[in-house]
Design an enzyme around this catalytic site. Structure first.
Site, PDB file in Angstrom:
ATOM      1  N   LYS A  61       0.842  -1.195   0.000  1.00 17.92           N
ATOM      2  CA  LYS A  61       0.000   0.000   0.000  1.00 17.92           C
ATOM      3  C   LYS A  61       0.879   1.248   0.000  1.00 17.92           C
ATOM      4  O   LYS A  61       1.952   1.259   0.609  1.00 17.92           O
ATOM      5  CB  LYS A  61      -0.902  -0.044   1.234  1.00 17.92           C
ATOM      6  CG  LYS A  61      -1.951   1.043   1.336  1.00 17.92           C
ATOM      7  CD  LYS A  61      -2.820   0.773   2.551  1.00 17.92           C
ATOM      8  CE  LYS A  61      -3.903   1.828   2.747  1.00 17.92           C
ATOM      9  NZ  LYS A  61      -4.781   1.509   3.897  1.00 17.92           N
ATOM     10  N   SER A 135      -9.340   1.567   2.789  1.00 16.46           N
ATOM     11  CA  SER A 135      -8.483   2.425   1.996  1.00 16.46           C
ATOM     12  C   SER A 135      -7.432   1.638   1.202  1.00 16.46           C
ATOM     13  O   SER A 135      -6.783   2.177   0.315  1.00 16.46           O
ATOM     14  CB  SER A 135      -7.779   3.432   2.907  1.00 16.46           C
ATOM     15  OG  SER A 135      -7.001   2.765   3.904  1.00 16.46           O
ATOM     16  N   SER A 159      -9.922  -1.200   6.755  1.00 13.17           N
ATOM     17  CA  SER A 159      -9.305  -1.106   5.426  1.00 13.17           C
ATOM     18  C   SER A 159      -8.590  -2.363   4.979  1.00 13.17           C
ATOM     19  O   SER A 159      -8.260  -2.498   3.798  1.00 13.17           O
ATOM     20  CB  SER A 159      -8.322   0.072   5.397  1.00 13.17           C
ATOM     21  OG  SER A 159      -9.000   1.285   5.620  1.00 13.17           O
TER      22      SER A 159
END
Length: 551
Positions: A61, A135, A159
């Site tokens: 990420k 996210s 997330s």
């Protein structure tokens, strides 16, 4: 000359190009650079070095430091060049895994939708008209599309779980502190966790085992678990609130699968969990997001706000003015809710809930960005506030789209949650008669794939057993019809993906075929090609491989 890891790298870049999902990535490493690293990995393995994750490709990420790539947290103006990998990335690389790049996210990890990014909205892997979930949006879609073997995300409010549910993959949110968050741009530093996505539970667990730091938190004394079946708490549909069409029925079907797998189920009052979930954004805890990046956001707004997502900027700047007395009041309320929640759990090993209440479209999020996002966190927001662990797994489909559930439990019960979650996965039976039997050298292969022993039995009396000259020693089972005998066998249950992996790695002269059992049923099992038998002594009279070994 092509080498195993080099071949996998080239195939991965071909898949990335064919997928045509540029919004998944923030920065993708140059293919030539990654190919050079792949050659080095294969050379080290050939020289005898132990690299257990050699050949595994992963993504991180975009708020996790990867040396050689900028860390943006989804905001181009925030970008910095890290001097080193985040410890979690460094550990995976030390085990032989290769990072392909950094993935798109809801800016500053603020959101559960995957659309709050100047790099573009990350579309769902199954339906591009629907959100991917955030996210950790890009990481989840990269796994779901088969671009990487696993990927790293983060989870503050869900997330690492909501994107897993929307894209039909596994997401593990470990106990807070089990995986280091050094080198990760914080969202709420006291709540953040680094998570892992993979297509199967064993793959996710394997990656996590190299990420974790057992000594990161002192292990508290866990209550002694009473013997018996897994005890799982579930919620009544009336307490789940509004769900998308078909999601209530899908949840009840998952509950039924747990019951059929032998779990003991009980209903709890979900109120303390949902009340705490609402506090994460509606209460004072959101102020920690301002602590993380608030000064930067204020400065960028003063300069014109280029590259800032307006929804994210609004959430962070509004958090600046929350009074301190409200935080202390919310901490007291949260402590009371946690006490109630743990009392509701009681001696249950886990709580199973839908991961999310529904799967919105991109258009629905655009029309109501705050309301839609708040709805998505109904079941996930409370997990880190209560210091719980969680694992999200696929649990079927609704209208052709993935439906997922999550298992939640006390801190440090991560392995227990995974074992319960495995009961929900489609499982097939396989019969073994030799080196894969319990206690034999190849049995760990089954265990690593999430297999569980179903029963010990014998074959129908139509087989001969031979001792093959292999390393490690193993027998060959051959169907002969008349003149055969009953041979000791074990039947194991394992995920469908696990059986496929087992078959792919099966060396000759072994083959997979139908094995007839004593009760008249047939299951897939290990057989032997007849061509291997002339040099393999017949050991049928012993009745089984273990009896032969102790002769």
């Amino acid at each position: 000359m092509s080498t195993p890891t080099l071949t996998r790298v080239r195939m991965a870049y071909a898949r990335i190009e064919a997928a045509d999902r540029p919004e998944v990535w923030i920065d993708l490493r140059p293919q030539q650079e990654v190919e050079s690293e792949a050659r080095s990995i294969d050379a080290r393995v050939a020289a005898g070095e132990q690299l257990p994750l050699a050949g595994q490709l992963f993504a991180a990420k975009g708020n996790i430091d990867v040396q050689g790539l900028p860390t943006t947290a989804g905001c181009p103006a925030y970008a910095y060049t890290p001097e080193a990998d985040a410890p979690v990335v460094a550990r995976l690389r030390a085990a032989g895994a290769i990072a392909l790049g950094t993935t798109n996210l809801d800016q500053f990890a603020t959101g559960l939708v995957g659309t709050r990014s100047p790099y573009g909205a990350v579309r769902g892997a199954y339906d591009p008209q629907r959100i991917s979930g955030g996210s950790s949006a890009g990481s989840a879609v990269a796994v779901a599309l088969g671009l990487v073997d696993f990927a790293l995300g983060t989870d503050t409010a869900g997330s690492g779980r909501v994107p897993a549910a929307f894209n039909g993959i596994v997401g593990i949110k470990p106990t807070r502190g089990l995986v280091p968050t050094t080198g990760v741009v914080p969202a709420c530093a006291s709540l953040d966790c680094v998570t892992v996505f993979a297509r199967t539970l064993p793959e996710a667990e394997r990656a996590l085992s190299y990420m974790a730091s057992p000594s990161a938190r002192e292990l508290p004394p866990l209550p002694q678990r009473a013997p018996g079946p897994w005890r799982v708490a579930v919620a009544a549909l009336s307490q789940l609130g509004e769900l998308d069409d078909g999601w209530g029925e899908a949840y009840e079907a998952a509950v039924a699968r747990l019951r059929d797998a032998g779990a003991e189920l009980r209903t709890l009052d979900l109120t303390p969990f949902t009340e705490a979930a609402a506090m994460l954004y509606e209460g004072a805890f959101v102020a920690e997001r301002y602590t993380a990046v608030g000064d930067f956001v204020d400065k960028l707004i003063a300069e014109g706000g280029a590259g800032l997502d307006p929804t994210v900027a609004g959430i962070i700047t509004r958090a600046r003015d929350i009074p301190a007395h409200r935080l202390f009041a919310d901490q007291d309320r949260l402590a009371a809710l946690r006490t109630r929640a743990l009392a509701e759990l009681g001696d249950a090993d886990a709580l199973m809930l839908p991961t999310a209440p529904g799967h919105p479209t991109l258009a629905e999020v655009a029309a109501d960005p705050l309301g839609t996002n708040a709805r998505l966190g109904r079941f996930t927001n409370s997990t880190n506030l209560f210091d719980l662990a969680a694992v999200a797994v696929p649990a079927g489909e609704v209208a052709g789209l993935p439906f997922g559930v999550m298992l939640i439990g006390p801190a440090f019960t991560d392995e227990r949650l995974a074992r319960i979650a495995a009961l929900l996965q489609p499982r097939l039976r396989v019969a073994v008669v030799g080196a894969h039997l319990s206690g034999q050298p190849l049995n760990p292969q089954l265990l690593a794939l999430g297999a569980t022993l179903d029963r010990t039995t014998t074959t129908a009396p139509v087989y001969r057993l031979h001792a093959l000259p292999t390393v490690p020693p193993k027998p060959g089972l051959v169907h002969v019809g008349e003149g055969g005998a009953a041979i000791e066998a074990e039947v194991w249950r394992l995920p469908a993906e696990g059986l496929g992996r087992l078959l792919a790695a099966l060396p000759r002269p072994m083959a997979l075929g139908q094995v007839e059992l004593a009760d008249g049923s047939s299951v897939p099992g290990f057989l032997c090609e007849p061509a291997a038998l002339p040099d393999a002594p017949d050991i049928t009279t012993h009745g089984g491989w273990r009896a032969y070994l102790i002769r």
